[in-house]
Design an enzyme around this catalytic site. Structure first.
Site, PDB file in Angstrom:
ATOM      1  N   GLY A   1       0.813  -1.213   0.000  1.00 28.21           N
ATOM      2  CA  GLY A   1       0.000   0.000   0.000  1.00 28.21           C
ATOM      3  C   GLY A   1       0.846   1.262   0.000  1.00 28.21           C
ATOM      4  N   THR A   2       1.960   1.220   0.704  1.00 29.53           N
ATOM      5  CA  THR A   2       2.806   2.411   0.805  1.00 29.53           C
ATOM      6  C   THR A   2       3.301   2.847  -0.571  1.00 29.53           C
ATOM      7  OG1 THR A   2       3.482   1.767   3.029  1.00 29.53           O
ATOM      8  CG2 THR A   2       4.929   3.309   1.867  1.00 29.53           C
TER       9      THR A   2
ATOM     10  N   GLN B   1      -7.823  -0.123   4.090  1.00 32.10           N
ATOM     11  CA  GLN B   1      -8.610  -0.589   5.243  1.00 32.10           C
ATOM     12  C   GLN B   1     -10.076  -0.875   4.915  1.00 32.10           C
ATOM     13  OE1 GLN B   1      -7.545  -1.614   8.106  1.00 32.10           O
ATOM     14  NE2 GLN B   1      -5.460  -0.817   8.136  1.00 32.10           N
TER      15      GLN B   1
ATOM     16  N   HIS C   1      -1.728  -7.662   2.592  1.00 31.50           N
ATOM     17  CA  HIS C   1      -1.579  -8.265   3.927  1.00 31.50           C
ATOM     18  C   HIS C   1      -2.673  -7.878   4.908  1.00 31.50           C
ATOM     19  CE1 HIS C   1       0.359  -5.009   6.500  1.00 31.50           C
ATOM     20  NE2 HIS C   1       0.544  -4.475   5.319  1.00 31.50           N
TER      21      HIS C   1
ATOM     22  N   THR D   1      11.395  -7.263 -11.304  1.00 32.51           N
ATOM     23  CA  THR D   1      10.792  -8.597 -11.446  1.00 32.51           C
ATOM     24  C   THR D   1       9.603  -8.727 -10.513  1.00 32.51           C
ATOM     25  OG1 THR D   1      12.954  -9.503 -11.984  1.00 32.51           O
ATOM     26  CG2 THR D   1      11.280 -11.075 -11.246  1.00 32.51           C
TER      27      THR D   1
ATOM     28  N   CYS E   1       1.494   1.492  12.480  1.00 32.78           N
ATOM     29  CA  CYS E   1       2.373   1.312  11.320  1.00 32.78           C
ATOM     30  C   CYS E   1       3.682   2.075  11.422  1.00 32.78           C
ATOM     31  CB  CYS E   1       1.645   1.700  10.058  1.00 32.78           C
ATOM     32  SG  CYS E   1       0.427   0.485   9.664  1.00 32.78           S
TER      33      CYS E   1
END
Ligand code: PLP
Length: 369
Positions: free
Chosen positions: A70-71, A170, A192, A228, A316
């Site tokens: 997500g970051t 979220q 995740h 990759t 986080c």
């Protein structure tokens, strides 16, 4: 000691079927850019996951670029040479701290119930003086779980000629996401948080919008994200997507458990507890509350010693427990600033809730003394 996981907004366990998909892909270890048989097999797998992802978010009109999570997806949306970015004050740090040079950042206020203040957005867009701007508002807040009025925000944004991004990390897998209906331009998802592996995510970009890459190299992902591809991670992500219907079917059970926990906390602490976002539409699994006089560190240690995983605000950041920017933006009473977040999954049980409540009662009695 049995571990109780009440911290699913931070991360989730991969299920056996996800692990099996990951193992099977590592088992043949091919590069999806290779033209030989196994390379083509890996490439086909990736295209299948891309299609499955489009299906779960009604994203047929979106290009999908896989990222490291997500970051990176959030950073990709923000680093696109906009003149201005309008961001809600409660954005996750992967948005809030992604501030390109030479780009003016305008912060949008949050209402006390945890929703973004659309009248503030509207007022600020009126004075935007640019058509090259981005609005970024997350779909569900990671601390409060409050679901945001993204469709209305998209309407406003387009009215003033800009583009809109939503961090859906979220909300994805917790509520039904329909990109066509929301009418947004960029969306971020992460594997995740939905029982897929860590280190995989994606940015979805409305077709017709040309993005520039953040990472340069061999031109993978249509030149938009070189490197990759993480075949095994993407395979696990794809497997996790298959559980959405099952997850949605169990949402009511999760909501009932969350509501039960909140009503019991209220009985324990009465006027010494404050719940955040309770008066807004929230994701079913999240509860965010503070006890009067609680101390952030000691309460986390208290629960940890009992094997209960919870978070203090946003987890986080690097294990830190600094004051929550979200609560500050919601103008929370400083007496209730050391909040706890619990975030459930479909697998949590009433027995676990009772153990948590007993631990909370003990902690509350300690601080009362
Ligand atoms: N956005 C939100 C709302 C999050 O909760 C998180 C992670 O906690 C992220 C973005 C970052 O996603 P990732 O961990 O995949 O980089």
């Amino acid at each position: 000691m049995k571990i109780i996981n009440f911290d699913h907004n931070a991360s989730t366990q991969v299920s056996p079927s996800v692990l099996a998909a990951i193992n099977a892909t590592y088992g043949y270890g091919a590069n999806s850019s290779s033209t030989h048989t196994l390379g083509r097999k890996a490439a086909m797998l990736i295209e299948t996951v891309r299609e499955d992802l489009r299906d779960v978010v009604n994203g047929q009109n979106y290009e999908i670029y896989f990222t490291s999570g997500g970051t990176e997806a959030n950073n990709t949306a923000l680093f696109q040479d906009f003149d201005k970015i309008f961001m809600a004050k409660f954005e996750h740090s992967s948005v809030y701290n992604a501030r390109p040079q030479n780009c003016e950042i305008v912060e949008i206020e949050i209402k006390e119930n945890g929703e973004v203040d659309l009248s503030d957005l509207s007022e600020k867009l009126k004075n935007a003086n640019s058509k090259n701007f981005l609005v970024t508002i997350m779909h569900a807040n990671n601390e409060t779980g409050v679901i945001q009025p993204i469709k209305e925000a998209a309407k406003l944004t387009h009215q003033y000629g800009g583009l809109i991004h939503s961090d859906m990390v979220q909300s994805f897998g917790k509520i039904k996401v329909d990109l066509e209906d929301l009418n947004i331009d960029f969306a971020t998802v992460s594997s995740h948080k939905i029982n897929g592996p860590q280190g995989v995510g994606a940015i979805l970009v409305r077709r017709g919008i040309d993005i520039k890459p953040l990472i340069f190299g061999g031109g993978h992902e249509n030149g938009k994200r070189s490197g990759t591809l993480n075949n095994a991670g993407i395979a696990g992500f794809g497997e996790a997507l298959k559980t959405f219907d099952e997850k949605f079917a169990k949402l009511q059970k999760v909501r009932e458990l969350r509501d039960f926990i909140e009503s019991e906390i209220k009985k324990i602490a009465s006027d010494d507890v404050k719940f955040f976002g309770q008066n807004a539409n929230r994701t079913a699994n999240t509860s965010y509350f503070a006890l009067r006089g609680a101390d952030s560190q000691t309460q986390l240690i208290h629960f940890d010693l009992k094997g209960i995983m919870i978070s203090a605000g946003s987890a986080c950041s690097s294990g830190t427990t600094k004051a929550s920017r979200v609560l500050k933006a919601m103008k929370a009473d400083p007496e209730f600033s050391n909040a706890i977040r619990i975030s459930l999954s479909v697998d949590n049980t009433k027995e676990e809730a009772l153990v948590f409540l007993e631990a909370l009662k003990e902690y509350y009695q300690k601080i009362k003394k």
